[in-house]
Design a protein around this motif. Structure first.
Motif, PDB file in Angstrom:
ATOM      1  N   UNK A 209       0.848  -1.181   0.000  1.00 37.56           N
ATOM      2  CA  UNK A 209       0.000   0.000   0.000  1.00 37.56           C
ATOM      3  C   UNK A 209       0.884   1.230   0.000  1.00 37.56           C
ATOM      4  N   UNK A 210       0.266   2.392  -0.149  1.00 37.60           N
ATOM      5  CA  UNK A 210       1.078   3.600  -0.179  1.00 37.60           C
ATOM      6  C   UNK A 210       0.233   4.856  -0.162  1.00 37.60           C
ATOM      7  N   UNK A 211       0.919   5.985  -0.073  1.00 42.55           N
ATOM      8  CA  UNK A 211       0.230   7.269  -0.073  1.00 42.55           C
ATOM      9  C   UNK A 211       1.211   8.361  -0.480  1.00 42.55           C
ATOM     10  N   UNK A 212       0.673   9.453  -0.984  1.00 39.43           N
ATOM     11  CA  UNK A 212       1.477  10.619  -1.318  1.00 39.43           C
ATOM     12  C   UNK A 212       1.921  11.316  -0.034  1.00 39.43           C
ATOM     13  N   UNK A 213       3.176  11.772  -0.015  1.00 44.80           N
ATOM     14  CA  UNK A 213       3.716  12.444   1.176  1.00 44.80           C
ATOM     15  C   UNK A 213       4.644  13.562   0.713  1.00 44.80           C
ATOM     16  N   UNK A 214       4.164  14.776   0.688  1.00 44.82           N
ATOM     17  CA  UNK A 214       4.962  15.922   0.262  1.00 44.82           C
ATOM     18  C   UNK A 214       5.893  16.305   1.413  1.00 44.82           C
ATOM     19  N   UNK A 215       7.129  15.840   1.347  1.00 41.19           N
ATOM     20  CA  UNK A 215       8.039  15.976   2.488  1.00 41.19           C
ATOM     21  C   UNK A 215       9.309  16.776   2.183  1.00 41.19           C
ATOM     22  N   UNK A 216       9.541  17.182   0.961  1.00 44.78           N
ATOM     23  CA  UNK A 216      10.797  17.862   0.620  1.00 44.78           C
ATOM     24  C   UNK A 216      10.762  19.350   0.962  1.00 44.78           C
ATOM     25  N   UNK A 217      11.925  19.828   1.433  1.00 45.78           N
ATOM     26  CA  UNK A 217      12.161  21.263   1.631  1.00 45.78           C
ATOM     27  C   UNK A 217      11.077  21.942   2.463  1.00 45.78           C
ATOM     28  N   UNK A 218      10.657  21.262   3.530  1.00 48.77           N
ATOM     29  CA  UNK A 218       9.676  21.847   4.431  1.00 48.77           C
ATOM     30  C   UNK A 218      10.389  22.567   5.576  1.00 48.77           C
ATOM     31  N   UNK A 219       9.735  23.563   6.135  1.00 45.71           N
ATOM     32  CA  UNK A 219      10.340  24.370   7.188  1.00 45.71           C
ATOM     33  C   UNK A 219       9.840  23.967   8.572  1.00 45.71           C
ATOM     34  N   UNK A 220       9.233  22.788   8.664  1.00 50.05           N
ATOM     35  CA  UNK A 220       8.815  22.254   9.958  1.00 50.05           C
ATOM     36  C   UNK A 220       9.169  20.768   9.999  1.00 50.05           C
ATOM     37  N   UNK A 221       9.032  20.178  11.165  1.00 49.78           N
ATOM     38  CA  UNK A 221       9.451  18.791  11.360  1.00 49.78           C
ATOM     39  C   UNK A 221       8.547  17.818  10.612  1.00 49.78           C
ATOM     40  N   UNK A 222       9.143  16.720  10.140  1.00 52.04           N
ATOM     41  CA  UNK A 222       8.398  15.657   9.459  1.00 52.04           C
ATOM     42  C   UNK A 222       8.669  14.342  10.177  1.00 52.04           C
ATOM     43  N   UNK A 223       7.598  13.577  10.383  1.00 52.38           N
ATOM     44  CA  UNK A 223       7.679  12.333  11.133  1.00 52.38           C
ATOM     45  C   UNK A 223       6.953  11.212  10.393  1.00 52.38           C
ATOM     46  N   UNK A 224       7.422   9.994  10.658  1.00 55.06           N
ATOM     47  CA  UNK A 224       6.786   8.789  10.158  1.00 55.06           C
ATOM     48  C   UNK A 224       6.714   7.803  11.314  1.00 55.06           C
ATOM     49  N   UNK A 225       5.603   7.105  11.447  1.00 57.07           N
ATOM     50  CA  UNK A 225       5.477   6.102  12.499  1.00 57.07           C
ATOM     51  C   UNK A 225       5.093   4.764  11.872  1.00 57.07           C
ATOM     52  N   UNK A 226       5.777   3.709  12.289  1.00 59.85           N
ATOM     53  CA  UNK A 226       5.484   2.354  11.849  1.00 59.85           C
ATOM     54  C   UNK A 226       5.051   1.575  13.078  1.00 59.85           C
ATOM     55  N   UNK A 227       3.827   1.081  13.073  1.00 58.46           N
ATOM     56  CA  UNK A 227       3.286   0.365  14.231  1.00 58.46           C
ATOM     57  C   UNK A 227       2.956  -1.069  13.836  1.00 58.46           C
ATOM     58  N   UNK A 228       3.422  -2.017  14.648  1.00 61.14           N
ATOM     59  CA  UNK A 228       3.174  -3.431  14.396  1.00 61.14           C
ATOM     60  C   UNK A 228       2.571  -4.038  15.661  1.00 61.14           C
ATOM     61  N   UNK A 229       1.260  -4.300  15.616  1.00 60.57           N
ATOM     62  CA  UNK A 229       0.528  -4.797  16.774  1.00 60.57           C
ATOM     63  C   UNK A 229      -0.415  -5.912  16.329  1.00 60.57           C
ATOM     64  N   UNK A 230      -0.323  -7.044  16.975  1.00 53.96           N
ATOM     65  CA  UNK A 230      -1.197  -8.178  16.679  1.00 53.96           C
ATOM     66  C   UNK A 230      -1.215  -8.492  15.186  1.00 53.96           C
ATOM     67  N   UNK A 231      -0.020  -8.501  14.598  1.00 52.79           N
ATOM     68  CA  UNK A 231       0.154  -8.799  13.170  1.00 52.79           C
ATOM     69  C   UNK A 231      -0.586  -7.807  12.272  1.00 52.79           C
ATOM     70  N   UNK A 232      -0.763  -6.618  12.783  1.00 50.82           N
ATOM     71  CA  UNK A 232      -1.418  -5.556  12.027  1.00 50.82           C
ATOM     72  C   UNK A 232      -0.386  -4.448  11.810  1.00 50.82           C
ATOM     73  N   UNK A 233      -0.080  -4.159  10.560  1.00 52.58           N
ATOM     74  CA  UNK A 233       0.910  -3.127  10.225  1.00 52.58           C
ATOM     75  C   UNK A 233       0.196  -1.828   9.881  1.00 52.58           C
ATOM     76  N   UNK A 234       0.584  -0.762  10.577  1.00 53.09           N
ATOM     77  CA  UNK A 234       0.009   0.563  10.331  1.00 53.09           C
ATOM     78  C   UNK A 234       1.142   1.565  10.158  1.00 53.09           C
ATOM     79  N   UNK A 235       1.043   2.378   9.127  1.00 49.41           N
ATOM     80  CA  UNK A 235       2.029   3.429   8.882  1.00 49.41           C
ATOM     81  C   UNK A 235       1.294   4.764   8.799  1.00 49.41           C
ATOM     82  N   UNK A 236       1.744   5.716   9.607  1.00 48.44           N
ATOM     83  CA  UNK A 236       1.143   7.044   9.638  1.00 48.44           C
ATOM     84  C   UNK A 236       2.234   8.095   9.507  1.00 48.44           C
ATOM     85  N   UNK A 237       1.839   9.312   9.206  1.00 50.55           N
ATOM     86  CA  UNK A 237       2.808  10.390   9.012  1.00 50.55           C
ATOM     87  C   UNK A 237       2.290  11.675   9.631  1.00 50.55           C
TER      88      UNK A 237
END
Length: 333
Positions: A209-237
């Protein structure tokens, strides 16, 4: 969260009423509350998180190096700077990586990545992006964002250059409606060592799966989280400067073995960017399981995804890949 105690105001008024011992106790309590090292409840239900220092990295990066006591290793062109670790500079044909030396045996976890991608290149004249890894092998340079191809484990890619789109334009072909992806683009891939990452198509054939993430040359912090719980993979930004997580990828039925390594890597080619990592923070998540879930969530020895058939490795290779790790403190290859 740091706690600042001003010499005036409410603290001065309360301090007059307290003994020296009580003052010391209150200072200790404030520091403990502000340190964030204790358990913290997250989400709904009985889920708590604990920061795992042996799998985490933040300023001033004292755990990075080549000594036997170091928790993190650099590879290639990666460099430790004062405010970040630069995986690759904004120069052509560079690659670098940062790998944890301690295998992770947590059952449920969450990895928070604070990163920055920036450079001089204009639109579509920059590349190539960075990857976050949870894999059996570490410190193996290669073509997949600076890591080996046919890896075993999980790869999450922040891809900044649309190779497939450029090929379509060169061939004067158009995408079908709803098929074209907007870059930068985040995707995820689970591999048992049998699949190659398709650069020409930006990993499309094997992405979960995937999603658009406009992350270049930003003037604030950028974060990514990868969560793996009960064999469930979740990725948020969190890339909008709002301090809010936004959903990107959610995949049930992901089976990841324990004892793999966390890492991050990057590569540049004819196009380039600065790829910086500010921090990596791994949290152990404690969640309740029913007896039925305990039976279903037994340890596995090769990565897989329910309802997704991965090519089988030759029997001899599969045996080697599924062999358990040495359970020493470092677990370094």
């Amino acid at each position: 969260m740091a706690v600042a105690l001003a010499p005036s105001g409410w603290w001065r008024r309360w301090r007059r009423r307290l003994s020296a011992r009580e003052v010391s106790r209150m200072l200790l309590l404030l520091l403990l509350l502000g340190s964030g090292q204790g358990p913290r409840q997250v989400g709904a239900g009985q889920t708590f998180e604990y920061l795992k220092r042996e799998h985490s990295l933040s300023k001033p990066y004292q755990g990075v190096g080549t000594s036997s006591s170091s928790l993190w290793n650099l590879m290639g062109n990666a460099m430790v700077m004062t405010q970040y670790i630069r995986l690759t500079p904004d120069m052509q044909s560079k690659q670098g990586a940062l790998w944890n030396r301690v295998p992770c045996f947590l059952r449920d976890w969450e990895l928070q990545v604070h990163f920055r991608i920036h450079g001089q290149g204009k639109k579509n004249l920059h590349g190539d992006g960075l990857a976050i890894w949870y894999t059996k092998d570490r410190m193996q340079p290669g073509p997949v964002f600076g890591n080996m191809d046919k890896f075993v484990g999980l790869g999450v890619f922040v891809d900044t250059y649309p190779n497939e789109e450029k090929q379509q334009e060169a061939q004067k072909r158009r995408y079908s409606p709803g098929v074209q992806r907007v870059f930068p683009y985040i995707s995820a891939m689970v591999n048992n060592g049998s699949l190659s990452y398709d650069h020409e198509r930006d990993g499309r054939p094997t992405e979960l799966g995937g999603c658009t993430a406009i992350v270049r040359n930003l003037h604030y912090d950028t974060f990514l989280v990868i969560r793996y719980v009960k064999r469930h993979l979740t990725i948020m930004m969190d890339i909008d400067g709002k301090h809010e997580w936004r959903d990107c990828i959610e995949v049930p039925g992901v089976r990841l073995p324990r004892g793999y390594y966390f890492g991050t890597s990057s590569i540049t080619g004819d196009l380039s960017d600065n790829h910086d990592v500010i921090s990596l923070k791994l949290f152990e998540l404690t969640v309740e399981r029913t007896p039925e879930e305990e039976k279903l969530h037994r340890d596995v020895f090769l990565p897989s995804v329910d309802n997704m058939k991965l090519p089988q490795r030759p029997e001899s290779e599969a045996f080697l890949l599924s062999a358990p790790h040495n359970l020493d403190l470092c677990g370094c290859p």
